[in-house]
Structure formats: structure tokens, C-alpha cells
Design an enzyme around this catalytic site. Structure first.
Site, short mmCIF file in Angstrom:
data_model
loop_
_atom_site.label_atom_id
_atom_site.label_comp_id
_atom_site.label_asym_id
_atom_site.label_seq_id
_atom_site.Cartn_x
_atom_site.Cartn_y
_atom_site.Cartn_z
N LYS A 58 -4.78 3.94 -5.99
CA LYS A 58 -3.90 5.03 -5.75
C LYS A 58 -4.77 6.22 -5.54
O LYS A 58 -5.81 6.39 -5.93
CB LYS A 58 -2.85 5.13 -6.74
CG LYS A 58 -1.85 4.08 -6.48
CD LYS A 58 -0.53 4.24 -7.16
CE LYS A 58 0.53 3.40 -7.11
NZ LYS A 58 1.44 3.07 -7.97
N ARG A 105 -0.51 -3.60 -12.54
CA ARG A 105 -0.08 -4.16 -11.53
C ARG A 105 -1.30 -3.85 -10.34
O ARG A 105 -1.64 -2.55 -10.35
CB ARG A 105 1.26 -3.23 -10.75
CG ARG A 105 1.68 -3.78 -9.37
CD ARG A 105 2.83 -2.94 -8.96
NE ARG A 105 3.33 -3.12 -7.70
CZ ARG A 105 2.71 -2.90 -6.62
NH1 ARG A 105 1.71 -1.89 -6.69
NH2 ARG A 105 3.26 -3.35 -5.39
N1 HH2 Z 1 3.50 1.02 -6.93
C1 HH2 Z 1 3.64 0.62 -5.61
C2 HH2 Z 1 4.91 -0.17 -5.45
N2 HH2 Z 1 5.67 -0.71 -6.29
N3 HH2 Z 1 5.84 -0.88 -8.50
C3 HH2 Z 1 5.79 -0.56 -9.95
N4 HH2 Z 1 6.57 -0.88 -11.06
N5 HH2 Z 1 4.61 0.40 -10.30
C4 HH2 Z 1 3.87 0.85 -9.21
O1 HH2 Z 1 3.19 1.71 -9.85
C5 HH2 Z 1 4.15 0.63 -7.92
C6 HH2 Z 1 4.98 -0.47 -7.66
C7 HH2 Z 1 2.74 1.11 -4.43
O2 HH2 Z 1 1.66 0.17 -4.12
P1 HH2 Z 1 1.65 -0.71 -3.08
O3 HH2 Z 1 2.84 -1.90 -3.12
O4 HH2 Z 1 0.21 -1.31 -2.99
O5 HH2 Z 1 1.68 0.08 -1.68
P2 HH2 Z 1 2.93 0.44 -0.77
O6 HH2 Z 1 4.05 0.82 -1.35
O7 HH2 Z 1 2.53 1.28 0.33
O8 HH2 Z 1 3.36 -1.03 -0.16
#
Ligand code: HH2
Length: 267
Positions: free
Chosen positions: A204, A239
Site C-alpha cells: 500500500k 492480508r
Molecule cells: N485492502 C484492499 C482490498 N480489500 N480487505 C480488507 N479486509 N483489508 C484490506 O486492507 C483490504 C481489503 C486493497 O488491496 P487490493 O485488493 O490488492 O487492491 P484493489 O482494491 O485495488 O483490488
């Protein structure tokens, strides 16, 4: 918890596993690398992201959930839509991970309660499209705590027992770097909710903000440092995108922090 993003536009791995086969292969590789759970998502919630229709999300993730249903670890579905939760649970998912803490769709609470699934309640301020527009809190830890406390209460009132609930302060979701640092430093406060704490810091912008502005593909070292600090502060579930590296960092950190036998593979 290993991340499987079935999206064209996720902030760090968008497009890498948009095809079903690639996503299933990624999921199996993450399990082989040490993941105890997979989190499968079909909508990016990165800052500035626009919402995706339910049909698109379903078309992306349901074949992947089916393809991983026999993989031997619980599957979590990362969605804020009740229809997607329902379909993913029917296809083999056991956990609902919702960045709106089951408040983004009026049917989510009842779908989760009726299914018997476990839930991850995450804190987000506003919507992904605008959440990073100058977020302000009097006290970010107490503000996020109060929100999660009320969502845990809403879940219990809907019939989801506390032992099936985990909480997540939502690093990067409507927070500045200073807010994120405060949340991680004072993470122990969230133990008072009586639920396991989930943390997502992997790749992040917080990492870049605390370092030298590195792009998402050059944030692994900082992500590992943040993950270990989060575990020390009480996080139970990480995660992450980089499962092998995180598992290695955790194994060494645990051994050196003491406690328990050392299970080495060579001398
Ligand atoms: N962060 C993201 C998505 N879902 N869920 C939880 N519980 N906690 C988090 O910190 C979290 C989450 C963002 O990461 P990512 O899925 O890699 O990115 P994107 O939203 O661009 O798909």
C-alpha cells in the site's frame, strides 16, 4: 490470507490474474507458499476506483471460487454486494470480507447471518472514488474503533455470533499516512472488540509514504516490516500479496522473538 485479484485495475497487480485459469493458478501457488486462506475479489477498491456492476464481479470471481473450492483452505470473497456474497458462498466460499463492514448493501447482514459464513468487517471512510480527499478524524483510533464496535453490534443483532467476526481498521481506506501509522501503532486498542484483527498493508501507499515514494511493485520490504509490526501489535490475520515472503519473515521473527519450539528444515 493470500490475495487473488480477478480485476483489470487493482492497484498493485491489476490484470495479472483476470483470466480464470491464471487466478486459480495464483490461488494454488499462494497456498503452496503458505497461505491459510485466500481472499478472492472482482472489484478494485483502490483510491479513485469506480464501482463495478454485480454481473461483472460475478463473471470474474465465481469461476475462480469454483476452481479453488477443493484447494484445501477457506475461501474468502472480497465484495460489498449481497448478490455476489450469496453466489460466492454457494460456489464454495466460507468467509465474507467486506470493506463496508456489511453496511454497503441492505441485504448483506441477512445474507451473512443466514449462510453461517464468517465475516471480516473493515472500516472505510466514504467511498473509494473520494475517500482520500483530505480525510479528517478527531482521533482516528477511537473513530475507527467506534465504527467497528457498532458494526460488530449490528452483526450480533442480525444473528452473526461474535466468534464468526473479525475486524480490520482498513489501512489506506480514507486515511492519511499519519492516520495509518496511528492505527498500526495503537492496534492493540482493537483487541477490546474481542474479535481477531485483520490487517492489509501489503504494497500500500503507506509504505511509499514512509519510505522514498516507491511504486507498488517495489514495496515488498516495507510491507514485510509493517506486517511484522502489525503482528507484534496484535494482528492475527495478514492480508498479503506476497505470501512466501511474508511466511518466511514471520517464521524467522517468531523463532527469534522466542516462545515455542524452533522447527527448522536444515542445520
Ligand atoms: N485492502 C484492499 C482490498 N480489500 N480487505 C480488507 N479486509 N483489508 C484490506 O486492507 C483490504 C481489503 C486493497 O488491496 P487490493 O485488493 O490488492 O487492491 P484493489 O482494491 O485495488 O483490488
Amino acid at each position: 490470507m493470500g490475495v487473488v485479484n480477478v480485476t483489470p485495475d487493482s492497484f498493485s497487480d491489476g490484470g495479472e490474474t483476470l483470466e480464470t485459469e491464471a487466478a486459480v493458478a495464483r490461488g494454488r501457488a499462494l497456498i503452496a507458499a503458505g497461505a491459510h486462506m485466500l481472499d478472492i475479489g472482482g472489484e478494485s477498491t483502490r483510491p479513485g476506483a469506480a464501482p463495478v456492476p454485480a454481473e461483472t464481479e460475478l463473471a470474474r470471481i465465481i469461476p475462480v471460487v469454483r476452481g479453488l473450492a477443493d484447494a484445501g483452505v477457506p475461501l474468502s470473497v472480497d465484495t460489498r454486494k449481497a448478490a455476489v456474497m450469496e453466489a460466492a458462498l454457494a460456489a464454495g466460499a466460507a468467509v465474507i470480507n467486506d470493506v463496508t463492514a456489511l453496511a454497503g448493501d441492505e441485504r448483506s447482514l441477512s445474507v451473512a447471518a443466514a449462510s453461517g459464513a464468517s465475516v471480516v468487517l473493515m472500516h472505510m471512510r466514504g467511498e473509494p472514488a473520494t475517500m482520500q480527499d483530505a480525510p479528517r478524524y478527531d482521533d482516528v483510533v477511537e473513530g475507527v474503533f467506534a465504527h467497528l464496535e457498532s458494526r460488530v453490534a449490528a452483526c450480533e443483532a442480525a444473528g452473526i455470533p461474535r466468534h464468526r467476526i473479525a475486524v480490520d481498521p482498513g489501512i489506506g481506506f480514507g486515511k492519511t499516512v499519519a492516520h495509518n501509522v496511528d492505527l498500526l501503532r495503537r492496534l492493540a486498542r482493537f483487541s477490546d472488540l474481542g474479535c481477531p484483527i485483520v490487517i492489509g498493508v501489503s504494497r500500500k501507499s503507506l509504505i511509499a509514504g514512509l519510505s522514498r515514494g516507491e511504486p507498488a511493485d517495489a514495496r515488498l520490504a516495507g510491507s514485510l516490516a509493517a506486517a511484522l509490526a502489525a503482528v507484534e501489535a496484535g494482528a492475527r490475520i495478514l492480508r498479503v500479496h506476497d505470501v512466501a515472503e511474508t511466511a518466511q519473515a514471520l517464521a524467522v521473527w517468531r523463532a527469534l522473538r522466542g516462545g515455542g519450539d524452533v522447527a527448522g528444515t536444515a542445520d
